[in-house]
Design a protein around this motif. Structure first.
Motif, PDB file in Angstrom:
ATOM      1  N   ALA A 135       1.805  11.786   0.291  1.00  0.00           N
ATOM      2  CA  ALA A 135       1.553  10.415   0.741  1.00  0.00           C
ATOM      3  C   ALA A 135       0.652   9.679  -0.237  1.00  0.00           C
ATOM      4  CB  ALA A 135       0.938  10.421   2.138  1.00  0.00           C
ATOM      5  N   GLY A 136      -0.356  10.365  -0.742  1.00  0.00           N
ATOM      6  CA  GLY A 136      -1.246   9.736  -1.721  1.00  0.00           C
ATOM      7  C   GLY A 136      -0.527   9.419  -3.015  1.00  0.00           C
ATOM      8  N   GLY A 137       0.335  10.342  -3.444  1.00  0.00           N
ATOM      9  CA  GLY A 137       1.109  10.082  -4.659  1.00  0.00           C
ATOM     10  C   GLY A 137       2.055   8.912  -4.490  1.00  0.00           C
ATOM     11  N   ALA A 138       2.712   8.845  -3.324  1.00  0.00           N
ATOM     12  CA  ALA A 138       3.621   7.737  -3.057  1.00  0.00           C
ATOM     13  C   ALA A 138       2.867   6.413  -3.027  1.00  0.00           C
ATOM     14  CB  ALA A 138       4.345   7.965  -1.730  1.00  0.00           C
ATOM     15  N   ALA A 139       1.692   6.406  -2.363  1.00  0.00           N
ATOM     16  CA  ALA A 139       0.888   5.192  -2.314  1.00  0.00           C
ATOM     17  C   ALA A 139       0.429   4.791  -3.712  1.00  0.00           C
ATOM     18  CB  ALA A 139      -0.323   5.401  -1.403  1.00  0.00           C
ATOM     19  N   GLY A 140       0.084   5.782  -4.529  1.00  0.00           N
ATOM     20  CA  GLY A 140      -0.346   5.490  -5.898  1.00  0.00           C
ATOM     21  C   GLY A 140       0.759   4.848  -6.720  1.00  0.00           C
ATOM     22  N   VAL A 198       0.715   1.113  -8.411  1.00  0.00           N
ATOM     23  CA  VAL A 198       1.004   0.846  -9.826  1.00  0.00           C
ATOM     24  C   VAL A 198       2.093  -0.213  -9.963  1.00  0.00           C
ATOM     25  CG1 VAL A 198       1.967   1.846 -11.938  1.00  0.00           C
ATOM     26  CG2 VAL A 198       0.235   3.099 -10.635  1.00  0.00           C
ATOM     27  N   VAL A 199       3.179  -0.062  -9.197  1.00  0.00           N
ATOM     28  CA  VAL A 199       4.278  -1.026  -9.262  1.00  0.00           C
ATOM     29  C   VAL A 199       3.801  -2.414  -8.849  1.00  0.00           C
ATOM     30  CG1 VAL A 199       6.520  -1.661  -8.296  1.00  0.00           C
ATOM     31  CG2 VAL A 199       6.046   0.724  -8.887  1.00  0.00           C
ATOM     32  N   GLN A 200       3.043  -2.483  -7.766  1.00  0.00           N
ATOM     33  CA  GLN A 200       2.565  -3.777  -7.276  1.00  0.00           C
ATOM     34  C   GLN A 200       1.609  -4.417  -8.267  1.00  0.00           C
ATOM     35  OE1 GLN A 200       2.062  -4.269  -2.974  1.00  0.00           O
ATOM     36  NE2 GLN A 200      -0.041  -4.884  -3.370  1.00  0.00           N
ATOM     37  N   THR A 201       0.764  -3.615  -8.892  1.00  0.00           N
ATOM     38  CA  THR A 201      -0.185  -4.140  -9.877  1.00  0.00           C
ATOM     39  C   THR A 201       0.534  -4.638 -11.121  1.00  0.00           C
ATOM     40  OG1 THR A 201      -1.916  -2.633  -9.080  1.00  0.00           O
ATOM     41  CG2 THR A 201      -2.205  -3.594 -11.271  1.00  0.00           C
ATOM     42  N   LEU A 202       1.480  -3.849 -11.615  1.00  0.00           N
ATOM     43  CA  LEU A 202       2.232  -4.259 -12.801  1.00  0.00           C
ATOM     44  C   LEU A 202       3.041  -5.521 -12.525  1.00  0.00           C
ATOM     45  CD1 LEU A 202       3.486  -0.802 -14.156  1.00  0.00           C
ATOM     46  CD2 LEU A 202       1.644  -2.239 -15.068  1.00  0.00           C
ATOM     47  N   ALA A 203       3.578  -5.620 -11.299  1.00  0.00           N
ATOM     48  CA  ALA A 203       4.371  -6.793 -10.943  1.00  0.00           C
ATOM     49  C   ALA A 203       3.546  -8.070 -10.984  1.00  0.00           C
ATOM     50  CB  ALA A 203       4.975  -6.621  -9.562  1.00  0.00           C
ATOM     51  N   GLY A 204       2.249  -7.937 -10.765  1.00  0.00           N
ATOM     52  CA  GLY A 204       1.371  -9.100 -10.800  1.00  0.00           C
ATOM     53  C   GLY A 204       1.140  -9.642 -12.189  1.00  0.00           C
ATOM     54  N   HIS A 205       1.626  -8.924 -13.210  1.00  0.00           N
ATOM     55  CA  HIS A 205       1.398  -9.343 -14.594  1.00  0.00           C
ATOM     56  C   HIS A 205       2.674  -9.768 -15.303  1.00  0.00           C
ATOM     57  CE1 HIS A 205      -2.199  -6.903 -13.675  1.00  0.00           C
ATOM     58  NE2 HIS A 205      -2.810  -7.690 -14.547  1.00  0.00           N
ATOM     59  N   VAL A 206       3.770  -9.910 -14.564  1.00  0.00           N
ATOM     60  CA  VAL A 206       5.023 -10.350 -15.181  1.00  0.00           C
ATOM     61  C   VAL A 206       5.541 -11.570 -14.437  1.00  0.00           C
ATOM     62  CG1 VAL A 206       5.629  -8.046 -16.016  1.00  0.00           C
ATOM     63  CG2 VAL A 206       6.368  -8.770 -13.747  1.00  0.00           C
ATOM     64  N   SER A 207       6.343 -12.377 -15.120  1.00  0.00           N
ATOM     65  CA  SER A 207       6.798 -13.640 -14.542  1.00  0.00           C
ATOM     66  C   SER A 207       7.721 -13.450 -13.341  1.00  0.00           C
ATOM     67  CB  SER A 207       7.512 -14.466 -15.620  1.00  0.00           C
ATOM     68  OG  SER A 207       8.610 -13.746 -16.155  1.00  0.00           O
ATOM     69  N   PHE A 239       5.152   2.819   0.834  1.00  0.00           N
ATOM     70  CA  PHE A 239       5.508   4.103   0.238  1.00  0.00           C
ATOM     71  C   PHE A 239       4.811   5.257   0.953  1.00  0.00           C
ATOM     72  CE2 PHE A 239       6.996   2.767  -4.288  1.00  0.00           C
ATOM     73  CZ  PHE A 239       7.907   1.903  -3.723  1.00  0.00           C
ATOM     74  N   ALA A 240       3.549   5.047   1.348  1.00  0.00           N
ATOM     75  CA  ALA A 240       2.833   6.106   2.064  1.00  0.00           C
ATOM     76  C   ALA A 240       3.517   6.383   3.400  1.00  0.00           C
ATOM     77  CB  ALA A 240       1.380   5.700   2.289  1.00  0.00           C
TER      78      ALA A 240
END
Length: 314
Positions: free
Chosen positions: A67-72, A76-85, A175-176
């Protein structure tokens, strides 16, 4: 809180498209990856020689890791998405993989079609794809009942609960939850092999579904124009603190009887009865699918109302 407008977008995308078969063939589904990780850890750590205490502890570690790995990964995906158009579109597409409106409707309709045409053998084969009980000797009513019970319970597990945790915790929350729900399905059993190792998975899934299951039951009852009293009366009969809510709501909405004795692996198990009407029929399964579609629509409206409310308060 997750943006409710992205939530409604994910719900709409998944309802229209589902999870494309070509994508599944290429990379499988995230739940499959979770299952592979759980299977590997279970085979490594769930050994009789470790003793009950150690197996329970290792089960806790397994749930935390998966669950922790899935949340991680979700973070990461959500954070990276915040930096692309195209970040919002990316989040919507990824979030849609955790929902199952389209696939659940498709699987239950696949049971209904042969059942309605009188092909009981094919209907049994199709319902075996979505339930764990023995299906070889099910009557027409038994097939309809099994499909309706699966439809009701999966409305929570596959739609309402993922949407709830997506709203509460974004992609990490979604994901968790999917990891916890998958762990419960794979190792959260009462049989001797899994009782100790799967204890944490079963308890964590119970907690994660406490609010969503009741919301799912309410949506089904409202969609069916009744069933709240049956849900309130009969849901606590279920051994699970959550599964009885949507099942009892469906029974009440259709004014039929669900549950009762069922065979698993050749052994008959006594289960509670939900509702007090007649046994389910093909027509009830048709009506159940309509109630399901309406309940999905009510979930969409709930997300839209939340979006307006948050906008007004913002």
């Amino acid at each position: 809180m997750f943006d409710p407008w992205l939530l409604i977008a994910a719900l709409i995308v998944e309802a229209c498209v589902g999870y494309p078969l070509a994508l599944y063939r290429a990379i499988r589904h995230p739940v499959v990856w979770i299952g592979i990780a759980l299977d590997a850890l279970e085979r490594r750590w769930n050994r009789p020689e470790f003793g009950d205490g150690a197996r329970r502890s290792l089960g806790v570690v397994t749930v935390v890791l998966v669950a922790g790995g899935a949340a991680g990964i979700g973070y990461v995906v959500q954070t990276l998405a915040g930096h692309v158009s195209f970040g919002s579109a990316l989040i919507v597409l990824v979030a849609s993989t955790g929902l199952a409106q389209h696939s659940l409707f498709t699987h239950v309709r696949a049971v209904l079609q042969p059942l309605a045409s009188g092909d009981l053998v094919a209907a049994r084969r199709e319902v075996a794809q979505i339930v764990g009980r023995d299906t070889e000797a099910l009557s027409e009513s038994g097939v309809a009942g099994a499909a309706l019970e699966s439809l009701a319970e999966s409305f929570n597990d596959g739609i309402v609960a993922p949407a709830f945790w997506l709203f509460v915790g974004g992609l990490p929350g979604l994901f968790a939850y999917k990891a916890l729900n998958t762990a419960d399905s794979l190792i959260g059993h009462r049989e001797a092999r899994w009782r100790m190792f799967g204890w944490a998975a079963a308890r964590a899934d119970d907690v994660a579904n406490l609010i969503p299951a009741r919301l799912a039951g309410a949506l089904l009852a409202i969609a069916g124009g009744g069933g709240l009293l049956v849900m309130w009366r009969d849901a606590p009969k279920h051994a699970s603190p959550n599964a009885g809510w949507p099942e009892a709501a469906m029974a009440g909405a259709l004014r039929i009887r669900l549950g009762g004795p069922t065979a698993y692996d050749g052994v008959m198990h006594e289960r509670p009865v939900f509702g007090a009407g007649s046994s389910p029929t093909v027509d009830d399964l048709k009506r159940g699918l309509r109630i399901y579609v309406i309940a999905c629509g009510l979930l969409w409206l709930t997300a839209v109302a939340t979006g307006f409310a948050m906008g007004a308060n913002g």
